[in-house]
Design an enzyme around this catalytic site. Sequence first.
Site, PDB file in Angstrom:
ATOM      1  N   GLY A  20     -16.025  30.930  46.669  1.00  0.00           N
ATOM      2  CA  GLY A  20     -15.547  30.270  47.752  1.00  0.00           C
ATOM      3  C   GLY A  20     -16.563  28.839  47.882  1.00  0.00           C
ATOM      4  N   ILE A  97      -0.169  34.285  42.991  1.00  0.00           N
ATOM      5  CA  ILE A  97       0.866  32.939  42.918  1.00  0.00           C
ATOM      6  C   ILE A  97       1.687  33.292  44.011  1.00  0.00           C
ATOM      7  CG2 ILE A  97       2.962  32.275  41.428  1.00  0.00           C
ATOM      8  CD1 ILE A  97       1.479  33.053  38.957  1.00  0.00           C
ATOM      9  N   LEU A  98       2.036  32.253  45.002  1.00  0.00           N
ATOM     10  CA  LEU A  98       2.825  32.435  46.092  1.00  0.00           C
ATOM     11  C   LEU A  98       4.190  32.359  45.444  1.00  0.00           C
ATOM     12  CD1 LEU A  98       0.664  30.154  48.242  1.00  0.00           C
ATOM     13  CD2 LEU A  98       1.050  32.565  48.566  1.00  0.00           C
ATOM     14  N   ASN A 112      -3.628  22.448  46.005  1.00  0.00           N
ATOM     15  CA  ASN A 112      -4.359  23.445  45.101  1.00  0.00           C
ATOM     16  C   ASN A 112      -5.470  22.759  44.349  1.00  0.00           C
ATOM     17  OD1 ASN A 112      -5.134  25.855  43.771  1.00  0.00           O
ATOM     18  ND2 ASN A 112      -3.723  25.242  41.925  1.00  0.00           N
ATOM     19  N   HIS A 114      -7.302  22.784  40.676  1.00  0.00           N
ATOM     20  CA  HIS A 114      -7.366  23.422  39.239  1.00  0.00           C
ATOM     21  C   HIS A 114      -8.280  22.747  38.544  1.00  0.00           C
ATOM     22  CE1 HIS A 114      -5.681  25.805  36.167  1.00  0.00           C
ATOM     23  NE2 HIS A 114      -5.629  24.770  35.398  1.00  0.00           N
ATOM     24  N   ASP A 150       1.022  25.371  38.630  1.00  0.00           N
ATOM     25  CA  ASP A 150       0.140  24.303  38.511  1.00  0.00           C
ATOM     26  C   ASP A 150       0.777  22.887  38.103  1.00  0.00           C
ATOM     27  OD1 ASP A 150      -2.317  25.788  38.827  1.00  0.00           O
ATOM     28  OD2 ASP A 150      -2.264  26.656  37.001  1.00  0.00           O
ATOM     29  N   GLU A 179     -15.171  19.375  41.411  1.00  0.00           N
ATOM     30  CA  GLU A 179     -14.368  19.750  42.307  1.00  0.00           C
ATOM     31  C   GLU A 179     -14.545  19.400  43.785  1.00  0.00           C
ATOM     32  OE1 GLU A 179     -12.621  23.640  41.447  1.00  0.00           O
ATOM     33  OE2 GLU A 179     -13.380  23.527  39.370  1.00  0.00           O
TER      34      GLU A 179
HETATM   35  C1  GAR Z   1     -12.677  26.785  40.868  1.00  0.00           C
HETATM   36  O1  GAR Z   1     -13.131  26.296  39.786  1.00  0.00           O
HETATM   37  C2  GAR Z   1     -10.983  26.567  41.042  1.00  0.00           C
HETATM   38  O2  GAR Z   1     -10.774  25.310  40.516  1.00  0.00           O
HETATM   39  C3  GAR Z   1     -10.718  27.606  40.118  1.00  0.00           C
HETATM   40  O3  GAR Z   1     -11.299  28.912  40.587  1.00  0.00           O
HETATM   41  C4  GAR Z   1     -12.568  28.357  40.660  1.00  0.00           C
HETATM   42  C5  GAR Z   1     -12.871  28.874  42.393  1.00  0.00           C
HETATM   43  O4  GAR Z   1     -14.409  28.544  42.631  1.00  0.00           O
HETATM   44  N1  GAR Z   1      -9.179  27.889  40.553  1.00  0.00           N
HETATM   45  C6  GAR Z   1      -8.250  28.309  39.580  1.00  0.00           C
HETATM   46  O5  GAR Z   1      -8.485  28.572  38.524  1.00  0.00           O
HETATM   47  C7  GAR Z   1      -6.711  28.378  40.047  1.00  0.00           C
HETATM   48  N2  GAR Z   1      -6.166  28.529  38.990  1.00  0.00           N
HETATM   49  P1  GAR Z   1     -14.821  28.748  43.943  1.00  0.00           P
HETATM   50  O6  GAR Z   1     -14.352  29.829  44.712  1.00  0.00           O
HETATM   51  O7  GAR Z   1     -16.199  28.721  44.002  1.00  0.00           O
HETATM   52  O8  GAR Z   1     -14.194  27.582  44.885  1.00  0.00           O
END
Ligand code: GAR
Length: 193
Positions: A20, A97-98, A112, A114, A150, A179
């Site tokens: 999170g 996946i929704l 989203n 990624h 994606d 991110e």
């Molecule tokens: C992030 O790097 C996000 O981009 C990735 O999971 C991580 C979550 O980190 N998402 C995916 O790979 C979705 N396909 P967080 O829980 O610390 O935000």
Amino acid sequence: MVKLIGKKKIKVAVFISGTGSNLKSLIKFSKQKKSPITIALILSDNKNAVGLKYGDVFKIKQKFFNFKNKTLAEKKILKILRNNKINLICLAGFMKILSKTFIKKFRGKILNIHPSLLPKFKGLNTHEKVINNKEKYSGCTVHYVNSKLDSGKIICQKKVKVKKNDTPISLAKRVLIQEHKLYPKAILKIFNL
Ligand code: GAR
């Protein structure tokens, strides 16, 4: 598409499955004056998701949904989204996946993040794939969610250089830092702010 009406903030639900850290950065962003959003709900498919703690810390309603029965989970989620007048969903490390039906109901209102420069390296194990493919650059992407994994319209991206001795873990760490900046930027962009 979601539209801002006057100064009223858009109510957002953030969907998570794990740490999170993107949720945390979105909450911090939502508290800034320039932010067009307020985080009204945190949803998780994992009741042990570390990120759920931010619900307690920032006093945001949080809910766990068991996705073993996805149809039922999504039905319940739609109800809670309606009851809380949610207008935008931000997937932030949400690993389920929704369904097409669900996405249709929120068309143009699900974002989203990624950890790759889409359309490259969709799906799981992104950083491993980037390193194995000897890419010079990786990065992250915020995009609209459509029914293909994606593959929705890209809102914005940030490049991150891959270092010679990078491991999936070291690369993931550097991408994650970007991110946290990119998601708020994408939100400002979709509202033309
Ligand atoms: C992030 O790097 C996000 O981009 C990735 O999971 C991580 C979550 O980190 N998402 C995916 O790979 C979705 N396909 P967080 O829980 O610390 O935000």
